[in-house]
Scaffold this active site. Structure first.
Site, PDB file in Angstrom:
ATOM      1  N   ASP A 149     117.121  69.292 115.462  1.00 57.77           N
ATOM      2  CA  ASP A 149     117.888  68.269 116.167  1.00 57.77           C
ATOM      3  C   ASP A 149     119.358  68.335 115.759  1.00 57.77           C
ATOM      4  OD1 ASP A 149     117.618  65.355 117.589  1.00 57.77           O
ATOM      5  OD2 ASP A 149     119.106  65.304 115.979  1.00 57.77           O
ATOM      6  N   TYR A 186     128.048  66.245 115.846  1.00 60.27           N
ATOM      7  CA  TYR A 186     127.788  66.712 114.478  1.00 60.27           C
ATOM      8  C   TYR A 186     128.665  67.920 114.121  1.00 60.27           C
ATOM      9  CZ  TYR A 186     123.332  64.099 114.936  1.00 60.27           C
ATOM     10  OH  TYR A 186     122.363  63.152 115.162  1.00 60.27           O
ATOM     11  N   LYS A 244     122.803  66.552 121.923  1.00 63.72           N
ATOM     12  CA  LYS A 244     123.143  65.258 122.539  1.00 63.72           C
ATOM     13  C   LYS A 244     124.549  65.265 123.113  1.00 63.72           C
ATOM     14  CE  LYS A 244     120.450  63.327 118.745  1.00 63.72           C
ATOM     15  NZ  LYS A 244     120.844  64.157 117.595  1.00 63.72           N
ATOM     16  N   HIS A 275     123.751  60.290 123.784  1.00 63.24           N
ATOM     17  CA  HIS A 275     123.749  59.910 122.363  1.00 63.24           C
ATOM     18  C   HIS A 275     123.754  58.390 122.155  1.00 63.24           C
ATOM     19  CE1 HIS A 275     124.886  61.837 118.274  1.00 63.24           C
ATOM     20  NE2 HIS A 275     124.180  60.739 118.084  1.00 63.24           N
ATOM     21  N   LYS A 300     116.452  64.575 107.512  1.00 61.54           N
ATOM     22  CA  LYS A 300     117.523  65.518 107.168  1.00 61.54           C
ATOM     23  C   LYS A 300     117.496  65.790 105.673  1.00 61.54           C
ATOM     24  CE  LYS A 300     121.773  66.128 105.274  1.00 61.54           C
ATOM     25  NZ  LYS A 300     122.292  65.691 103.959  1.00 61.54           N
ATOM     26  N   ASN A 322     109.458  68.036 102.480  1.00 67.88           N
ATOM     27  CA  ASN A 322     109.327  67.064 103.570  1.00 67.88           C
ATOM     28  C   ASN A 322     108.360  67.566 104.642  1.00 67.88           C
ATOM     29  OD1 ASN A 322     111.119  65.444 102.219  1.00 67.88           O
ATOM     30  ND2 ASN A 322     112.856  65.834 103.582  1.00 67.88           N
TER      31      ASN A 322
HETATM   32  P1  A2P Z   1     119.686  65.567 100.603  1.00 66.74           P
HETATM   33  O1  A2P Z   1     120.344  66.108 101.848  1.00 66.74           O
HETATM   34  O2  A2P Z   1     120.532  65.740  99.380  1.00 66.74           O
HETATM   35  O3  A2P Z   1     118.272  66.052 100.431  1.00 66.74           O
HETATM   36  P2  A2P Z   1     117.549  60.461 106.698  1.00 66.74           P
HETATM   37  O4  A2P Z   1     116.854  61.625 107.273  1.00 66.74           O
HETATM   38  O5  A2P Z   1     116.797  59.183 106.741  1.00 66.74           O
HETATM   39  O6  A2P Z   1     118.943  60.285 107.254  1.00 66.74           O
HETATM   40  O7  A2P Z   1     117.724  60.733 105.132  1.00 66.74           O
HETATM   41  C1  A2P Z   1     118.565  61.775 104.700  1.00 66.74           C
HETATM   42  C2  A2P Z   1     118.969  61.486 103.271  1.00 66.74           C
HETATM   43  O8  A2P Z   1     117.807  61.453 102.455  1.00 66.74           O
HETATM   44  C3  A2P Z   1     119.872  62.537 102.720  1.00 66.74           C
HETATM   45  O9  A2P Z   1     120.812  61.887 101.885  1.00 66.74           O
HETATM   46  C4  A2P Z   1     118.950  63.418 101.897  1.00 66.74           C
HETATM   47  O10 A2P Z   1     119.622  63.964 100.804  1.00 66.74           O
HETATM   48  C5  A2P Z   1     117.900  62.457 101.434  1.00 66.74           C
HETATM   49  N1  A2P Z   1     116.587  63.106 101.332  1.00 66.74           N
HETATM   50  C6  A2P Z   1     115.955  63.857 102.254  1.00 66.74           C
HETATM   51  N2  A2P Z   1     114.759  64.266 101.830  1.00 66.74           N
HETATM   52  C7  A2P Z   1     114.612  63.773 100.587  1.00 66.74           C
HETATM   53  C8  A2P Z   1     113.582  63.844  99.622  1.00 66.74           C
HETATM   54  N3  A2P Z   1     112.479  64.528  99.853  1.00 66.74           N
HETATM   55  N4  A2P Z   1     113.773  63.206  98.435  1.00 66.74           N
HETATM   56  C9  A2P Z   1     114.916  62.529  98.192  1.00 66.74           C
HETATM   57  N5  A2P Z   1     115.922  62.418  99.072  1.00 66.74           N
HETATM   58  C10 A2P Z   1     115.785  63.024 100.260  1.00 66.74           C
END
Ligand code: A2P
Length: 270
Positions: free
Chosen positions: A44, A49, A71, A104, A226, A236
């Protein structure tokens, strides 16, 4: 856990995707390749971006079979602007068509989103977007699209995480056959220290992020976490292996907070 969902236009879309908001263009290619290597089949991005070049390069390097969403940015709404904006995105991405093209934000104050939707329908007919949808639309916006064009979006991508669950809007989506796709599904990481999530994670031998991603998937939502970190990108994706029980689901459901919104409110963004 189901990997794919059939959209209201009959096309099959992967549920778990890799979100690229805040990933710089120069890092996007490598991280997208990492994500695809880890198993993600949906990427995505968005014109705003500013990483479509890198995202496109990463997808092309990794081969076929990856669902690509981008988007249309707010400034490009309106009959006269949509086609050229889409073509610029396609050029940056290096593809002839995207799998999903979204408006968007509705930007109600300008009141161009209905004619913009009509232009997306035309893009679909012209083969530049295989599926079309919206992002950050509420019921009122969606009602107008249906009433004035007769075409219901395949997807509405909205802010959704345990601290902001938007149940009424999700129920509306379910009634209308619109797929709910969650942005900032981890609450931008802010939720991950929550002790209730910590308990559920410990019980399953998983991370809090995996628990939250599994919670989205369990409800049939598409989810696009993300991460800029290869280890977390891979971890993830493993959320697909997690099976939550009714007690876990209820506990996360109780985390909802009507004031838990992190991003802009579509009602007031103009
Ligand atoms: P990072 O990029 O350093 O991994 P969202 O998708 O809700 O926007 O969340 C993204 C945020 O969550 C980013 O700051 C990312 O940091 C952090 N993040 C993503 N996966 C994890 C994970 N498995 N554990 C901790 N933080 C995570």
């Amino acid at each position: 856990m189901t990997l794919n969902v059939t959209l209201n236009d009959g096309r099959e879309m992967p549920l778990l995707g890799f979100g690229t908001w805040q990933i710089p263009d120069e890092e996007a290619s490598g991280l997208v390749e990492t994500a695809i290597g880890a198993g993600y089949r949906l990427i995505d991005t968005a014109s705003i971006y500013r990483n479509e070049n890198g995202v496109g390069a990463g997808i092309r390097a990794a081969g076929e079979g990856v669902w690509l969403t981008t988007k249309l940015w707010n400034d490009d709404q309106g009959t006269d602007r949509v086609r050229a904006a889409a073509e610029r995105s396609l050029k940056r991405l290096g593809v002839e068509a995207v799998d999903l093209y979204l408006i968007h934000w509705p930007v109600s104050a300008r009141d161009l989103y209905v004619e913009t939707w009509q232009a997306l329908i035309a893009l679909g007919d012209a083969g530049l977007a295989r599926s079309i949808g919206v992002s950050n639309f509420n019921e009122e916006h969606l009602d107008r699209l249906e009433a004035e064009t007769g075409v219901i979006p395949a997807v509405n991508q909205i802010e959704l995480h345990p601290a902001f669950q938007q149940r009424a809007l999700c129920d509306y989506h379910a009634r209308k056959g619109i797929l709910t796709q969650s942005w900032s599904p981890l609450g931008q990481g802010s939720l991950l220290g929550d002790e209730r999530l910590g308990r559920i994670a410990a019980k399953h031998g998983r991370t809090p992020a995996q628990i939250v991603i599994a919670w989205h998937l369990d409800q049939g939502f598409s989810v696009i976490p993300k991460s800029g970190n290869p280890e977390r990108i891979r971890a993830n994706y493993e959320a697909l292996q997690v099976r939550l029980d009714d007690e876990d689901m209820a506990e996360i459901e109780a985390m909802d907070d009507p004031k838990g919104r992190i991003g802009p409110d579509p009602q007031v963004l103009s």
